[in-house]
Design a protein around this motif. Structure first.
Motif, PDB file in Angstrom:
ATOM      1  N   ARG A 143      45.656 -13.730  74.493  1.00 25.53           N
ATOM      2  CA  ARG A 143      44.478 -14.082  75.289  1.00 25.53           C
ATOM      3  C   ARG A 143      44.869 -14.974  76.460  1.00 25.53           C
ATOM      4  N   LEU A 144      43.999 -15.024  77.440  1.00 30.28           N
ATOM      5  CA  LEU A 144      44.188 -15.874  78.601  1.00 30.28           C
ATOM      6  C   LEU A 144      43.703 -17.278  78.253  1.00 30.28           C
ATOM      7  N   LEU A 145      44.510 -18.300  78.573  1.00 30.05           N
ATOM      8  CA  LEU A 145      44.169 -19.689  78.278  1.00 30.05           C
ATOM      9  C   LEU A 145      44.057 -20.497  79.554  1.00 30.05           C
ATOM     10  N   TRP A 146      43.225 -21.505  79.490  1.00 33.54           N
ATOM     11  CA  TRP A 146      43.193 -22.561  80.491  1.00 33.54           C
ATOM     12  C   TRP A 146      43.794 -23.786  79.812  1.00 33.54           C
ATOM     13  N   LEU A 147      44.810 -24.372  80.437  1.00 34.03           N
ATOM     14  CA  LEU A 147      45.496 -25.540  79.883  1.00 34.03           C
ATOM     15  C   LEU A 147      45.426 -26.706  80.853  1.00 34.03           C
ATOM     16  N   ALA A 192      47.035 -19.093  82.010  1.00 32.45           N
ATOM     17  CA  ALA A 192      48.166 -18.240  81.643  1.00 32.45           C
ATOM     18  C   ALA A 192      47.857 -17.481  80.358  1.00 32.45           C
ATOM     19  N   ARG A 193      48.597 -16.411  80.128  1.00 35.37           N
ATOM     20  CA  ARG A 193      48.448 -15.604  78.921  1.00 35.37           C
ATOM     21  C   ARG A 193      49.331 -16.182  77.824  1.00 35.37           C
ATOM     22  N   LEU A 194      48.745 -16.419  76.649  1.00 35.38           N
ATOM     23  CA  LEU A 194      49.482 -16.943  75.498  1.00 35.38           C
ATOM     24  C   LEU A 194      50.286 -15.807  74.879  1.00 35.38           C
ATOM     25  N   VAL A 195      51.612 -15.980  74.829  1.00 41.58           N
ATOM     26  CA  VAL A 195      52.469 -14.915  74.288  1.00 41.58           C
ATOM     27  C   VAL A 195      53.173 -15.317  73.005  1.00 41.58           C
ATOM     28  N   GLY A 196      53.201 -16.608  72.677  1.00 45.21           N
ATOM     29  CA  GLY A 196      53.863 -17.028  71.455  1.00 45.21           C
ATOM     30  C   GLY A 196      53.493 -18.440  71.051  1.00 45.21           C
ATOM     31  N   VAL A 197      53.578 -18.692  69.741  1.00 46.64           N
ATOM     32  CA  VAL A 197      53.270 -20.006  69.176  1.00 46.64           C
ATOM     33  C   VAL A 197      54.284 -20.284  68.078  1.00 46.64           C
ATOM     34  N   ASP A 198      54.813 -21.503  68.051  1.00 45.96           N
ATOM     35  CA  ASP A 198      55.634 -21.931  66.928  1.00 45.96           C
ATOM     36  C   ASP A 198      55.198 -23.346  66.550  1.00 45.96           C
ATOM     37  N   GLU A 199      55.924 -23.995  65.693  1.00 43.12           N
ATOM     38  CA  GLU A 199      55.524 -25.316  65.196  1.00 43.12           C
ATOM     39  C   GLU A 199      55.546 -26.392  66.276  1.00 43.12           C
ATOM     40  N   GLY A 239      55.218 -25.782  69.843  1.00 44.14           N
ATOM     41  CA  GLY A 239      54.443 -25.552  71.050  1.00 44.14           C
ATOM     42  C   GLY A 239      54.123 -24.095  71.285  1.00 44.14           C
ATOM     43  N   ILE A 240      53.821 -23.788  72.551  1.00 45.44           N
ATOM     44  CA  ILE A 240      53.394 -22.438  72.919  1.00 45.44           C
ATOM     45  C   ILE A 240      54.217 -21.901  74.083  1.00 45.44           C
ATOM     46  N   ASP A 241      54.285 -20.577  74.141  1.00 50.81           N
ATOM     47  CA  ASP A 241      54.903 -19.876  75.259  1.00 50.81           C
ATOM     48  C   ASP A 241      53.802 -19.093  75.961  1.00 50.81           C
ATOM     49  N   VAL A 242      53.753 -19.232  77.287  1.00 50.50           N
ATOM     50  CA  VAL A 242      52.739 -18.546  78.078  1.00 50.50           C
ATOM     51  C   VAL A 242      53.405 -17.806  79.227  1.00 50.50           C
ATOM     52  N   GLU A 243      52.656 -16.877  79.811  1.00 56.40           N
ATOM     53  CA  GLU A 243      53.071 -16.209  81.039  1.00 56.40           C
ATOM     54  C   GLU A 243      52.013 -16.476  82.093  1.00 56.40           C
ATOM     55  N   VAL A 244      52.422 -17.138  83.168  1.00 52.36           N
ATOM     56  CA  VAL A 244      51.524 -17.414  84.289  1.00 52.36           C
ATOM     57  C   VAL A 244      51.507 -16.168  85.165  1.00 52.36           C
ATOM     58  N   PRO A 245      50.321 -15.592  85.390  1.00 58.90           N
ATOM     59  CA  PRO A 245      50.261 -14.350  86.179  1.00 58.90           C
ATOM     60  C   PRO A 245      50.866 -14.537  87.564  1.00 58.90           C
ATOM     61  N   GLY A 246      51.601 -13.511  88.001  1.00 60.11           N
ATOM     62  CA  GLY A 246      52.174 -13.531  89.346  1.00 60.11           C
ATOM     63  C   GLY A 246      51.121 -13.132  90.368  1.00 60.11           C
ATOM     64  N   GLU A 247      51.331 -13.558  91.600  1.00 61.20           N
ATOM     65  CA  GLU A 247      50.398 -13.215  92.667  1.00 61.20           C
ATOM     66  C   GLU A 247      50.858 -11.954  93.379  1.00 61.20           C
ATOM     67  N   LYS A 248      49.885 -11.122  93.762  1.00 59.22           N
ATOM     68  CA  LYS A 248      50.122  -9.920  94.567  1.00 59.22           C
ATOM     69  C   LYS A 248      51.253  -9.056  94.013  1.00 59.22           C
ATOM     70  N   GLY A 249      51.154  -8.690  92.744  1.00 60.40           N
ATOM     71  CA  GLY A 249      52.103  -7.759  92.151  1.00 60.40           C
ATOM     72  C   GLY A 249      53.401  -8.368  91.655  1.00 60.40           C
ATOM     73  N   ARG A 250      53.583  -9.661  91.786  1.00 58.23           N
ATOM     74  CA  ARG A 250      54.801 -10.298  91.283  1.00 58.23           C
ATOM     75  C   ARG A 250      54.740 -10.415  89.765  1.00 58.23           C
ATOM     76  N   ARG A 295      41.684 -24.181  76.185  1.00 61.08           N
ATOM     77  CA  ARG A 295      40.633 -23.300  75.676  1.00 61.08           C
ATOM     78  C   ARG A 295      40.940 -21.879  76.134  1.00 61.08           C
ATOM     79  N   VAL A 296      40.326 -20.925  75.454  1.00 64.07           N
ATOM     80  CA  VAL A 296      40.449 -19.524  75.837  1.00 64.07           C
ATOM     81  C   VAL A 296      39.542 -19.268  77.028  1.00 64.07           C
ATOM     82  N   GLU A 297      40.038 -18.506  77.976  1.00 64.97           N
ATOM     83  CA  GLU A 297      39.254 -18.081  79.131  1.00 64.97           C
ATOM     84  C   GLU A 297      38.675 -16.705  78.831  1.00 64.97           C
TER      85      GLU A 297
END
Length: 173
Positions: free
Chosen positions: A99-103, A113-120, A122-133, A149-151
């Motif tokens: 899901r997309l998160l606001w942090l 950013a999109r939440l891609v992983g969680v461990d004990e 912290g979290i791993d996210v992917e921040v969307p690239g601009e204009k196709g990046r 929170r979830v967006e």
């Protein structure tokens, strides 16, 4: 001395556990002479309307058998968390993978950013690239996160399945 909320939690917790639910919150609000007892529960797969109704019936019976709410009338609501509820527990993040998160970090600018992983730790996210990046991967330790929170996403794009809405009872209504 135990507060009314503590006594209510002690009453509801085992009932929620019987349904493999996590008791997220118990609160009482008042509006004039009306009181509302709200019980918020969740599971890894969300909470359906039937499960909320069954738990509501059991909580109501347990409340009737004890005098936890006192003699004044009240309304009981058993519900799942809202879609944009704050993420405060490890399980909240785990349930939000994809899901997309606001942090809001303790230091630095807000991040969506999109939440891609969680461990004990912290979290791993992917921040969307601009204009196709390509998206930029980032890591946040739980200690770095002030609020999250979830967006809501209404149009996630073709070919990609959207994550569950978070309030499964609304889907079944």
């Amino acid at each position: 001395m135990s507060t009314q909320i503590d006594r209510l939690r002690e009453l509801v917790q085992p009932l929620a556990a019987e349904h493999a639910m996590d008791l997220e919150e118990v609160k009482i609000t008042t509006a004039g002479r009306r009181r509302v007892l709200q019980v918020v529960v969740d599971t890894d797969d969300g909470v359906g309307l039937d499960a909320c109704a069954e738990l509501s019936r059991q909580v109501s019976e347990a409340l009737d058998a004890r005098d936890v709410m006192g003699g004044a009338p009240y309304v009981l609501e058993v519900t799942s968390p809202g879609a944009e509820r704050p993420l405060t527990e490890h399980r909240h993040y785990r349930r939000s993978i994809g899901r997309l998160l606001w942090l809001r970090p303790h230091q630095g600018a807000d991040v969506v950013a999109r939440l891609v992983g969680v461990d004990e730790e912290g979290i791993d996210v992917e921040v969307p690239g601009e204009k196709g990046r390509k998206p930029t991967p980032r890591r946040f330790a739980f200690a770095e996160i002030a609020r999250a929170r979830v967006e809501l996403e209404f149009n996630r794009g073709a070919g990609r399945a959207a994550a569950p809405s978070g309030d499964e009872s609304l889907k079944e209504a």
